[in-house]
Write a protein that holds these residues in place. Sequence first.
Motif, mmCIF file in Angstrom:
data_model
loop_
_atom_site.group_PDB
_atom_site.id
_atom_site.type_symbol
_atom_site.label_atom_id
_atom_site.label_comp_id
_atom_site.label_asym_id
_atom_site.label_seq_id
_atom_site.Cartn_x
_atom_site.Cartn_y
_atom_site.Cartn_z
ATOM 1 N N TYR A 40 0.891 -1.194 0.113
ATOM 2 C CA TYR A 40 -0.146 -0.061 -0.034
ATOM 3 C C TYR A 40 1.091 1.228 0.088
ATOM 4 O O TYR A 40 2.009 1.240 0.254
ATOM 5 N N GLY A 41 0.212 2.611 -0.124
ATOM 6 C CA GLY A 41 1.111 3.879 -0.338
ATOM 7 C C GLY A 41 1.471 4.034 1.112
ATOM 8 O O GLY A 41 0.832 3.502 2.184
ATOM 9 N N PRO A 42 2.604 4.946 1.160
ATOM 10 C CA PRO A 42 3.127 5.315 2.363
ATOM 11 C C PRO A 42 1.939 6.325 3.165
ATOM 12 O O PRO A 42 1.073 6.810 2.740
ATOM 13 N N GLY A 43 2.196 6.126 4.565
ATOM 14 C CA GLY A 43 1.305 7.310 5.338
ATOM 15 C C GLY A 43 0.109 6.500 5.946
ATOM 16 O O GLY A 43 -0.450 7.077 7.060
ATOM 17 N N GLY A 44 -0.635 5.435 5.257
ATOM 18 C CA GLY A 44 -1.707 4.893 5.818
ATOM 19 C C GLY A 44 -1.509 4.113 7.287
ATOM 20 O O GLY A 44 -0.174 3.797 7.578
ATOM 21 N N VAL A 45 -2.326 3.695 7.716
ATOM 22 C CA VAL A 45 -2.353 2.738 8.881
ATOM 23 C C VAL A 45 -1.492 1.865 8.921
ATOM 24 O O VAL A 45 -0.626 1.212 9.576
ATOM 25 N N THR A 46 -1.515 0.943 7.847
ATOM 26 C CA THR A 46 -0.786 -0.357 7.408
ATOM 27 C C THR A 46 0.513 -0.026 7.400
ATOM 28 O O THR A 46 1.418 -0.606 7.939
ATOM 29 N N ASP A 47 0.965 0.980 6.622
ATOM 30 C CA ASP A 47 2.305 1.373 6.584
ATOM 31 C C ASP A 47 3.011 1.805 7.958
ATOM 32 O O ASP A 47 3.953 1.349 8.327
ATOM 33 N N VAL A 48 2.087 2.543 8.506
ATOM 34 C CA VAL A 48 2.686 2.926 9.996
ATOM 35 C C VAL A 48 2.761 1.724 10.813
ATOM 36 O O VAL A 48 4.003 1.906 11.497
ATOM 37 N N ILE A 49 1.884 1.061 11.022
ATOM 38 C CA ILE A 49 2.102 -0.105 12.165
ATOM 39 C C ILE A 49 3.327 -0.970 11.611
ATOM 40 O O ILE A 49 3.987 -1.959 12.106
ATOM 41 N N ALA A 50 3.366 -1.262 10.044
ATOM 42 C CA ALA A 50 4.461 -2.078 9.559
ATOM 43 C C ALA A 50 5.842 -1.372 9.778
ATOM 44 O O ALA A 50 6.693 -2.191 10.152
ATOM 45 N N ARG A 51 5.998 -0.090 9.666
ATOM 46 C CA ARG A 51 7.304 0.435 10.021
ATOM 47 C C ARG A 51 7.589 0.345 11.616
ATOM 48 O O ARG A 51 8.560 -0.078 11.949
ATOM 49 N N ALA A 52 6.452 0.186 12.299
ATOM 50 C CA ALA A 52 6.699 0.173 13.748
ATOM 51 C C ALA A 52 7.143 -1.181 14.096
ATOM 52 O O ALA A 52 8.017 -1.422 14.945
ATOM 53 N N LEU A 53 6.632 -2.374 13.542
ATOM 54 C CA LEU A 53 6.950 -3.667 13.614
ATOM 55 C C LEU A 53 8.225 -3.928 13.122
ATOM 56 O O LEU A 53 9.055 -4.479 13.838
ATOM 57 N N GLY A 54 8.474 -3.363 11.922
ATOM 58 C CA GLY A 54 9.894 -3.430 11.425
ATOM 59 C C GLY A 54 11.075 -2.925 12.218
ATOM 60 O O GLY A 54 12.267 -3.649 12.415
ATOM 61 N N LEU A 55 10.828 -2.005 12.899
ATOM 62 C CA LEU A 55 11.613 -1.285 13.997
ATOM 63 C C LEU A 55 11.806 -2.352 14.971
ATOM 64 O O LEU A 55 13.153 -2.498 15.552
ATOM 65 N N ALA A 60 15.036 -7.101 17.373
ATOM 66 C CA ALA A 60 15.272 -8.566 17.886
ATOM 67 C C ALA A 60 16.310 -9.291 17.066
ATOM 68 O O ALA A 60 16.911 -10.209 17.658
ATOM 69 N N LEU A 61 16.291 -8.859 15.847
ATOM 70 C CA LEU A 61 17.290 -9.633 15.020
ATOM 71 C C LEU A 61 18.727 -9.061 14.822
ATOM 72 O O LEU A 61 19.435 -9.684 14.230
ATOM 73 N N GLY A 62 18.819 -7.825 15.199
ATOM 74 C CA GLY A 62 20.063 -7.108 15.161
ATOM 75 C C GLY A 62 20.403 -6.488 13.848
ATOM 76 O O GLY A 62 21.457 -6.424 13.381
ATOM 77 N N GLN A 63 19.522 -6.554 12.967
ATOM 78 C CA GLN A 63 19.575 -6.085 11.662
ATOM 79 C C GLN A 63 18.216 -4.983 11.065
ATOM 80 O O GLN A 63 17.336 -5.301 11.990
ATOM 81 N N ASN A 64 18.673 -4.020 10.327
ATOM 82 C CA ASN A 64 17.597 -3.065 10.270
ATOM 83 C C ASN A 64 16.474 -3.971 9.228
ATOM 84 O O ASN A 64 16.938 -4.675 8.455
ATOM 85 N N VAL A 65 15.140 -3.762 9.332
ATOM 86 C CA VAL A 65 14.041 -4.197 8.554
ATOM 87 C C VAL A 65 13.690 -2.799 7.795
ATOM 88 O O VAL A 65 13.187 -1.918 8.147
ATOM 89 N N VAL A 66 13.935 -2.938 6.368
ATOM 90 C CA VAL A 66 13.769 -1.582 5.542
ATOM 91 C C VAL A 66 12.374 -1.940 4.916
ATOM 92 O O VAL A 66 11.895 -2.979 4.289
ATOM 93 N N VAL A 67 11.319 -0.948 5.156
ATOM 94 C CA VAL A 67 10.229 -0.971 4.522
ATOM 95 C C VAL A 67 10.019 -0.428 3.028
ATOM 96 O O VAL A 67 10.836 0.621 2.716
ATOM 97 N N GLU A 68 9.557 -0.937 2.078
ATOM 98 C CA GLU A 68 9.462 -0.931 0.703
ATOM 99 C C GLU A 68 8.052 -0.900 0.536
ATOM 100 O O GLU A 68 7.236 -1.761 0.423
ATOM 101 N N ASN A 69 7.669 0.465 0.005
ATOM 102 C CA ASN A 69 5.884 0.561 -0.383
ATOM 103 C C ASN A 69 5.727 -0.003 -1.979
ATOM 104 O O ASN A 69 6.446 0.598 -2.707
ATOM 105 N N LYS A 70 5.039 -0.880 -2.203
ATOM 106 C CA LYS A 70 4.453 -1.147 -3.561
ATOM 107 C C LYS A 70 3.109 -1.377 -3.754
ATOM 108 O O LYS A 70 2.481 -2.382 -3.559
ATOM 109 N N ALA A 71 2.319 -0.190 -3.977
ATOM 110 C CA ALA A 71 1.020 -0.259 -3.793
ATOM 111 C C ALA A 71 0.528 -0.700 -5.493
ATOM 112 O O ALA A 71 1.128 -0.663 -6.354
#
Length: 320
Positions: A40-55, A60-71
């Motif tokens: 989905y596009g950036p800025g929506g609820v799904t994007d926001v919570i995915a970024r929080a989960l990714g952080l 927990a994993l010791g590596q960055n989780v980078v979000v890529e939006n593909k709407a």
Amino acid sequence: MQRRAWMWGVVAMAASLAAGAVHAQSETFPNKPITLIVPYGPGGVTDVIARALGLGMGKALGQNVVVENKAGAAGAMGVVDMLTAKPDGYRLTLAPVGIFRQPYIQKVAYDPVRDLTYIATFMTYDFILTVPSDSPIQTVQDYVAWAKKNPGQMSYGTPGKFTANHVAMALLEKKTGITLNHAPFKGDAEAINALSGGHITSAIFANSILPQVQAGKVRALATAADRRPEAFANVPTFREAGYEFDVPSPLGIAGPKGMPLDVVKKLDQAIKTAMQDPAFQQVVRNYGIRTDYRDHQAYAAFAKQAFAQEKDIVQGIGLE
């Protein structure tokens, strides 16, 4: 015979070395950043919570989780991406329930059960039917009564055709015999603007509508949840209002088919841990989101069940 035995020995040794390499890679996993596709596009609820989960997962994993939006493609762009991604755990996607519905509606390039490795769910969407705060419609029963008296005159906005929002309203039509006018938009933001501007008479949203409800700008009539979400504790479910349906919509993370089990387990545990992270919990509170954890085994079982059930739903409400 000796040459054949030698050849089979070479093949066996190569297979053993390959298996050993995969095992070694999974033992050190992760040793580089992980990409998580948000379809989905950036800025929506799904994007926001995915970024929080990714952080949280990154911690927990010791590596960055980078979000890529593909709407696009009704939330299936991430699944399509998985068809060519390496099954090493470094490229993952959110997997909305719409991916189980799309194959029954249009031709798609993927099989949602065969082509993915399911890792874990972390939340569930709730869908809320709303009208402007100045609408004379006070309850979902009022809504149905008005629609019966005025066939096709009640419009409702959704973030897109064939989304779970659309399915919920199609089920309401089927259960009550009313005829509504569907107005699909590109996302919740456009639908909210249309509702606020008086261009549509109602709309059904996920949790993104909570701030407008709290501010008194819109009135929530009913939710398509299986039980009242805490953030909408004063709003009846459709079932409570007398309409026998709900629309479960858990959201989770999946990867390409064939991922090593130990990598899946590491990612599964990272998701579970990230759900307890304070930043993730704050986003959950801000948007009134219900968390919903299912491990990799339970999620894979849900995927099979959902794919089978969606066929009946699509055919039953005439979306095909």
